[in-house]
Design a protein around this motif. Structure first.
Motif, PDB file in Angstrom:
ATOM      1  N   GLU A 123       0.813  -1.210   0.000  1.00 38.66           N
ATOM      2  CA  GLU A 123       0.000   0.000   0.000  1.00 38.66           C
ATOM      3  C   GLU A 123       0.851   1.267   0.000  1.00 38.66           C
ATOM      4  OE1 GLU A 123      -2.870  -0.001   3.103  1.00 38.66           O
ATOM      5  OE2 GLU A 123      -3.863  -1.847   2.446  1.00 38.66           O
ATOM      6  N   LEU A 124       1.944   1.262   0.775  1.00 39.85           N
ATOM      7  CA  LEU A 124       2.797   2.443   0.832  1.00 39.85           C
ATOM      8  C   LEU A 124       3.391   2.741  -0.538  1.00 39.85           C
ATOM      9  CD1 LEU A 124       4.176   4.681   2.407  1.00 39.85           C
ATOM     10  CD2 LEU A 124       5.929   3.046   3.137  1.00 39.85           C
ATOM     11  N   THR A 125       3.861   1.704  -1.214  1.00 44.74           N
ATOM     12  CA  THR A 125       4.404   1.890  -2.552  1.00 44.74           C
ATOM     13  C   THR A 125       3.356   2.439  -3.507  1.00 44.74           C
ATOM     14  OG1 THR A 125       6.118   0.184  -2.384  1.00 44.74           O
ATOM     15  CG2 THR A 125       5.285   0.665  -4.586  1.00 44.74           C
ATOM     16  N   VAL A 126       2.170   1.856  -3.476  1.00 43.38           N
ATOM     17  CA  VAL A 126       1.113   2.280  -4.400  1.00 43.38           C
ATOM     18  C   VAL A 126       0.734   3.741  -4.173  1.00 43.38           C
ATOM     19  CG1 VAL A 126      -1.300   1.919  -5.057  1.00 43.38           C
ATOM     20  CG2 VAL A 126       0.208  -0.051  -4.708  1.00 43.38           C
ATOM     21  N   GLU A 127       0.584   4.143  -2.930  1.00 44.72           N
ATOM     22  CA  GLU A 127       0.203   5.524  -2.638  1.00 44.72           C
ATOM     23  C   GLU A 127       1.299   6.496  -3.055  1.00 44.72           C
ATOM     24  OE1 GLU A 127      -1.142   6.089   1.341  1.00 44.72           O
ATOM     25  OE2 GLU A 127      -2.611   4.468   1.242  1.00 44.72           O
ATOM     26  N   ALA A 128       2.558   6.164  -2.730  1.00 46.14           N
ATOM     27  CA  ALA A 128       3.666   7.039  -3.105  1.00 46.14           C
ATOM     28  C   ALA A 128       3.836   7.086  -4.621  1.00 46.14           C
ATOM     29  CB  ALA A 128       4.956   6.557  -2.443  1.00 46.14           C
ATOM     30  N   ALA A 129       3.726   5.936  -5.258  1.00 44.91           N
ATOM     31  CA  ALA A 129       3.885   5.875  -6.713  1.00 44.91           C
ATOM     32  C   ALA A 129       2.805   6.690  -7.415  1.00 44.91           C
ATOM     33  CB  ALA A 129       3.837   4.423  -7.180  1.00 44.91           C
ATOM     34  N   THR A 130       1.587   6.621  -6.928  1.00 43.00           N
ATOM     35  CA  THR A 130       0.481   7.378  -7.521  1.00 43.00           C
ATOM     36  C   THR A 130       0.772   8.875  -7.482  1.00 43.00           C
ATOM     37  OG1 THR A 130      -1.129   5.673  -6.876  1.00 43.00           O
ATOM     38  CG2 THR A 130      -1.985   7.866  -7.394  1.00 43.00           C
ATOM     39  N   LEU A 131       1.273   9.360  -6.346  1.00 44.18           N
ATOM     40  CA  LEU A 131       1.608  10.779  -6.220  1.00 44.18           C
ATOM     41  C   LEU A 131       2.748  11.158  -7.160  1.00 44.18           C
ATOM     42  CD1 LEU A 131       1.447  11.193  -2.327  1.00 44.18           C
ATOM     43  CD2 LEU A 131      -0.164  12.135  -4.000  1.00 44.18           C
ATOM     44  N   LEU A 132       3.768  10.319  -7.215  1.00 45.31           N
ATOM     45  CA  LEU A 132       4.941  10.627  -8.040  1.00 45.31           C
ATOM     46  C   LEU A 132       4.613  10.606  -9.532  1.00 45.31           C
ATOM     47  CD1 LEU A 132       7.561   8.570  -6.024  1.00 45.31           C
ATOM     48  CD2 LEU A 132       7.536  11.063  -6.276  1.00 45.31           C
ATOM     49  N   ILE A 133       3.800   9.647  -9.941  1.00 44.18           N
ATOM     50  CA  ILE A 133       3.379   9.575 -11.337  1.00 44.18           C
ATOM     51  C   ILE A 133       2.586  10.828 -11.699  1.00 44.18           C
ATOM     52  CG2 ILE A 133       1.905   8.338 -12.979  1.00 44.18           C
ATOM     53  CD1 ILE A 133       2.644   5.764 -11.358  1.00 44.18           C
ATOM     54  N   GLY A 134       1.713  11.255 -10.767  1.00 48.26           N
ATOM     55  CA  GLY A 134       0.921  12.463 -10.994  1.00 48.26           C
ATOM     56  C   GLY A 134       1.768  13.709 -11.124  1.00 48.26           C
ATOM     57  N   ARG A 135       2.981  13.664 -10.575  1.00 44.56           N
ATOM     58  CA  ARG A 135       3.885  14.814 -10.651  1.00 44.56           C
ATOM     59  C   ARG A 135       4.884  14.687 -11.804  1.00 44.56           C
ATOM     60  NH1 ARG A 135       5.120  15.525  -4.122  1.00 44.56           N
ATOM     61  NH2 ARG A 135       2.939  15.939  -3.528  1.00 44.56           N
ATOM     62  N   GLY A 136       4.664  13.694 -12.634  1.00 44.64           N
ATOM     63  CA  GLY A 136       5.466  13.579 -13.843  1.00 44.64           C
ATOM     64  C   GLY A 136       6.735  12.768 -13.730  1.00 44.64           C
ATOM     65  N   HIS A 137       6.923  12.030 -12.639  1.00 42.93           N
ATOM     66  CA  HIS A 137       8.136  11.242 -12.471  1.00 42.93           C
ATOM     67  C   HIS A 137       7.970   9.849 -13.084  1.00 42.93           C
ATOM     68  CE1 HIS A 137       9.879  14.280  -9.916  1.00 42.93           C
ATOM     69  NE2 HIS A 137       8.834  14.253  -9.118  1.00 42.93           N
ATOM     70  N   GLU A 138       9.083   9.267 -13.466  1.00 37.35           N
ATOM     71  CA  GLU A 138       9.090   7.898 -13.981  1.00 37.35           C
ATOM     72  C   GLU A 138       9.210   6.926 -12.819  1.00 37.35           C
ATOM     73  OE1 GLU A 138      11.781   4.930 -16.828  1.00 37.35           O
ATOM     74  OE2 GLU A 138      12.451   6.976 -16.397  1.00 37.35           O
ATOM     75  N   VAL A 139       8.294   5.975 -12.753  1.00 37.57           N
ATOM     76  CA  VAL A 139       8.257   5.023 -11.639  1.00 37.57           C
ATOM     77  C   VAL A 139       8.394   3.600 -12.156  1.00 37.57           C
ATOM     78  CG1 VAL A 139       6.811   4.037  -9.811  1.00 37.57           C
ATOM     79  CG2 VAL A 139       6.897   6.520 -10.125  1.00 37.57           C
ATOM     80  N   ILE A 140       9.236   2.830 -11.482  1.00 39.12           N
ATOM     81  CA  ILE A 140       9.386   1.395 -11.767  1.00 39.12           C
ATOM     82  C   ILE A 140       9.150   0.634 -10.467  1.00 39.12           C
ATOM     83  CG2 ILE A 140      10.948  -0.438 -12.508  1.00 39.12           C
ATOM     84  CD1 ILE A 140      12.490   1.665 -14.116  1.00 39.12           C
ATOM     85  N   ILE A 141       8.284  -0.363 -10.507  1.00 39.67           N
ATOM     86  CA  ILE A 141       7.987  -1.172  -9.326  1.00 39.67           C
ATOM     87  C   ILE A 141       8.463  -2.601  -9.558  1.00 39.67           C
ATOM     88  CG2 ILE A 141       6.172  -2.110  -7.833  1.00 39.67           C
ATOM     89  CD1 ILE A 141       4.508   0.363  -8.434  1.00 39.67           C
ATOM     90  N   ILE A 142       9.287  -3.079  -8.635  1.00 37.78           N
ATOM     91  CA  ILE A 142       9.774  -4.462  -8.683  1.00 37.78           C
ATOM     92  C   ILE A 142       8.954  -5.287  -7.697  1.00 37.78           C
ATOM     93  CG2 ILE A 142      11.750  -5.981  -8.320  1.00 37.78           C
ATOM     94  CD1 ILE A 142      13.562  -3.569  -8.887  1.00 37.78           C
TER      95      ILE A 142
END
Length: 226
Positions: free
Chosen positions: A10-29
């Motif tokens: 859940e922590l990853t998903v919430e943080a990733a959602t915010l970062l993606i919304g701010r235009g950052h590239e996200v990779i989840i392993i």
């Protein structure tokens, strides 16, 4: 920026959602293929299926292009191993989640300075709330381009604050010493093991981060040679 997460909780998903919304590239392993399928439709990011503590998997995520590696699985030992492997591969900032506080000293000894403990963070927030301090409200005061950063004082950075020779738009505003907060001015003397709180314009964050990480690394190398 490119941000790599290990673990799709859940922590990853919430943080990733915010970062993606701010235009950052996200990779989840993530090692659970079903979890990846579950998230693929809702998260506009890249996924790697595999063991995030394995060098070949972390290398596939491109450490030379990554600014952050967050190790956020539910297993502390796994996170520590993944963080050490990530650091050895050249990831910029490596952040490790620790649930059992007994591991915090181990992380410090291993040089994993960026450790987060969710239970401790939440408990401090609740205690501050009871005392009439709303940390979330305080954080909203840091607007526009203002940013905070913390550095650990060592042999390379000890001495008077003014000797740090910070950029014009950066100031040491306080220090933490033996668990106590103290205000700072240019004449304040920084001692080894102090933590210095710097308020700076965001444009200086990359150079300051690179500088103090390099100085910490140089100090560590000198200690090893003795």
């Amino acid at each position: 920026m490119r941000i790599v997460f290990i673990g799709a909780g859940e922590l990853t998903v919430e943080a990733a959602t915010l970062l993606i919304g701010r235009g950052h590239e996200v990779i989840i392993i993530e090692s659970d293929e079903e979890r990846i399928k579950e998230l693929s439709d809702s998260l506009d990011c890249s996924f790697l299926h595999g063991d995030g503590s394995k060098p070949n998997i972390l290398d596939e995520a491109g450490p030379e292009h990554a600014d952050f590696l967050f190790c956020l699985t539910e297993n502390d030992q796994y996170n520590i191993i993944a963080a050490l492997v990530g650091r050895s591969l050249g990831y910029g900032q490596v952040v490790v989640q620790i649930r059992d506080t007994d591991y915090l000293n181990i992380c410090q000894e291993l040089g994993l300075e960026h450790s987060i403990t969710p239970s401790r963070t939440i408990s401090r927030y609740l205690a501050d709330m009871v005392s009439g301090v709303d940390i979330l409200e305080l954080s909203s005061l840091i607007k526009c381009e203002a940013r905070f950063m913390m550095i650990s004082v060592d042999k390379q950075t000890r001495g008077r604050v003014e000797e740090l020779e910070l950029p014009a738009e950066a100031r040491v505003i306080g220090i933490y010493r033996a668990g106590q907060f103290m205000h700072a001015d240019p004449e304040t003397t920084l001692k080894i093991n102090d933590e210095a709180l710097i308020l700076t314009h965001s444009k200086h964050l990359p150079e300051l981060t690179e500088r103090f990480q390099a100085e910490a690394s140089e100090g560590h190398d000198l200690e090893e040679k003795k």
